[in-house]
Scaffold this motif. Structure first.
Motif, PDB file in Angstrom:
ATOM      1  N   VAL A 179       0.861  -1.185   0.000  1.00 14.22           N
ATOM      2  CA  VAL A 179       0.000   0.000   0.000  1.00 14.22           C
ATOM      3  C   VAL A 179       0.900   1.239   0.000  1.00 14.22           C
ATOM      4  CG1 VAL A 179      -1.768   1.253   1.307  1.00 14.22           C
ATOM      5  CG2 VAL A 179      -1.818  -1.260   1.201  1.00 14.22           C
ATOM      6  N   ASP A 180       0.544   2.261  -0.749  1.00 13.95           N
ATOM      7  CA  ASP A 180       1.436   3.421  -0.838  1.00 13.95           C
ATOM      8  C   ASP A 180       1.362   4.280   0.411  1.00 13.95           C
ATOM      9  OD1 ASP A 180      -0.639   5.385  -1.051  1.00 13.95           O
ATOM     10  OD2 ASP A 180      -0.672   5.197  -3.226  1.00 13.95           O
ATOM     11  N   ARG A 181       2.385   5.127   0.571  1.00 15.74           N
ATOM     12  CA  ARG A 181       2.548   5.882   1.811  1.00 15.74           C
ATOM     13  C   ARG A 181       1.357   6.803   2.081  1.00 15.74           C
ATOM     14  NH1 ARG A 181       7.058   8.026   4.428  1.00 15.74           N
ATOM     15  NH2 ARG A 181       8.154   6.148   3.764  1.00 15.74           N
ATOM     16  N   ALA A 182       0.801   7.412   1.058  1.00 14.45           N
ATOM     17  CA  ALA A 182      -0.321   8.324   1.272  1.00 14.45           C
ATOM     18  C   ALA A 182      -1.504   7.599   1.890  1.00 14.45           C
ATOM     19  CB  ALA A 182      -0.724   8.984  -0.043  1.00 14.45           C
ATOM     20  N   ALA A 183      -1.801   6.398   1.399  1.00 14.22           N
ATOM     21  CA  ALA A 183      -2.923   5.627   1.939  1.00 14.22           C
ATOM     22  C   ALA A 183      -2.608   5.117   3.338  1.00 14.22           C
ATOM     23  CB  ALA A 183      -3.259   4.466   1.008  1.00 14.22           C
ATOM     24  N   VAL A 184      -1.352   4.750   3.581  1.00 18.23           N
ATOM     25  CA  VAL A 184      -0.935   4.320   4.914  1.00 18.23           C
ATOM     26  C   VAL A 184      -1.133   5.456   5.911  1.00 18.23           C
ATOM     27  CG1 VAL A 184       1.058   3.634   6.309  1.00 18.23           C
ATOM     28  CG2 VAL A 184       0.672   2.568   4.075  1.00 18.23           C
ATOM     29  N   THR A 185      -0.738   6.651   5.515  1.00 21.79           N
ATOM     30  CA  THR A 185      -0.886   7.814   6.388  1.00 21.79           C
ATOM     31  C   THR A 185      -2.364   8.129   6.619  1.00 21.79           C
ATOM     32  OG1 THR A 185       1.227   8.720   5.651  1.00 21.79           O
ATOM     33  CG2 THR A 185      -0.318  10.255   6.681  1.00 21.79           C
ATOM     34  N   GLU A 186      -3.165   8.008   5.573  1.00 27.30           N
ATOM     35  CA  GLU A 186      -4.596   8.260   5.708  1.00 27.30           C
ATOM     36  C   GLU A 186      -5.214   7.305   6.720  1.00 27.30           C
ATOM     37  OE1 GLU A 186      -8.632   8.582   2.930  1.00 27.30           O
ATOM     38  OE2 GLU A 186      -6.711   8.015   2.051  1.00 27.30           O
ATOM     39  N   ASP A 187      -4.872   6.021   6.633  1.00 28.76           N
ATOM     40  CA  ASP A 187      -5.377   5.046   7.597  1.00 28.76           C
ATOM     41  C   ASP A 187      -4.911   5.401   9.004  1.00 28.76           C
ATOM     42  OD1 ASP A 187      -6.487   2.138   8.178  1.00 28.76           O
ATOM     43  OD2 ASP A 187      -4.533   2.280   9.159  1.00 28.76           O
ATOM     44  N   PHE A 188      -3.665   5.800   9.139  1.00 32.12           N
ATOM     45  CA  PHE A 188      -3.092   6.180  10.427  1.00 32.12           C
ATOM     46  C   PHE A 188      -3.880   7.321  11.056  1.00 32.12           C
ATOM     47  CE2 PHE A 188       0.246   8.800  12.609  1.00 32.12           C
ATOM     48  CZ  PHE A 188       0.650   7.885  13.569  1.00 32.12           C
TER      49      PHE A 188
END
Length: 265
Positions: A179-188
């Motif tokens: 999963v790309d970093r932007a989506a990881v951050t969004e989930d976070f």
């Protein structure tokens, strides 16, 4: 002191554990999708209300991974789903400064020294560095990934607020899955919308510690800077995320592939 359930929004899978959520549905950079109903993240699981028990049992959870310290586990034991394996997988030195959070904030002098005058944000940045470098964290997160890859599913992993130790666990798993970093951050950052239990608890601790809320607030939320700090520290120590996985976590390529095979469509 327990965390009182306040959230009643029907959009929550478990209103009494508002940060309980399914990681399924995330898309990877190569176009695959994380399967639903296999991997859950959560806040404290001692809070499960009687009316939520049928839903909780209905998720088919077969592994519960408790990332809390023994201080937290002993004080507030989990409600474990029927038929599930329970594993205490610590990712933080239980004797480190700040690990026994409730006891620390109950002492106004210690609380002011540790968190007063803007120190809470610096404390949180150090927490995130430790989550990718300390021995306990490396051992614990390796165990989490291996259990997700090879143990029975569905699996839920959690800490107290479900935002920091759990937040890094979710970021690690999602990044491993592609999963790309932007989506990881969004989930976070979604955790910020699900902290009603934690806010109630922390406001009481703030009162007990005689610290103003603005000094405590950085510990009640996640910020993109916290996650960025963890990834930057990985680059400083290991050179890349892949090297962190191989040399820090000591995860085999076979384990990573088994995780992807299991979790992705």
């Amino acid at each position: 002191m327990g965390i009182v359930c306040l959230v009643t929004n029907d959009g929550f899978l478990l209103p009494s554990a508002p940060n309980f959520r399914d990681l399924g549905g995330h898309r990877t950079k190569d176009g695959r999708t994380l399967r639903g109903g296999l991997l859950y993240r959560s806040d404290a699981l001692h809070t499960i209300a009687e009316q939520d028990l049928p839903a909780y049992q209905g998720f088919g959870i077969r592994q519960l991974i408790d990332l809390r310290t023994h201080h937290e586990r002993d004080r507030l034991p989990d409600v474990v789903p029927e038929g599930a394996e329970y594993a205490a997988v610590g990712v933080q030195d239980a004797d480190a400064a700040g690990a026994n959070f409730v006891e620390l904030l109950a002492d106004p002098e210690q609380a002011r020294a540790m968190f007063g005058d803007g120190a809470a944000e610096r404390f949180m940045l150090e927490v995130y560095r430790a989550l990718v470098s300390d021995t306990e964290a490396l051992d614990g997160y390796r165990d989490l990934v291996e259990r997700a890859a090879k143990g029975p599913t569905a699996l839920v992993f959690h800490c107290s607020a479900g935002k920091d130790r759990t937040g890094w666990g979710a970021a690690l798993l999602l990044t491993l899955l592609g999963v790309d970093r932007a989506a990881v951050t969004e989930d976070f950052l979604v955790s910020n919308e699900r902290q009603a239990n934690t806010d109630h608890w922390m406001r009481q601790l703030s009162k007990d510690s005689q610290l103003p809320w603005e000094d405590v607030e950085p510990m009640t939320r996640v910020r993109a800077a916290y996650l960025d700090t963890a990834f930057a520290h990985i680059d400083e120590l290991y050179g890349s995320f892949d090297d962190y996985v191989a040399d820090g976590l000591k995860l085999s390529a076979g384990t990573v592939e088994a995780l992807r095979t299991r979790m992705l469509d």
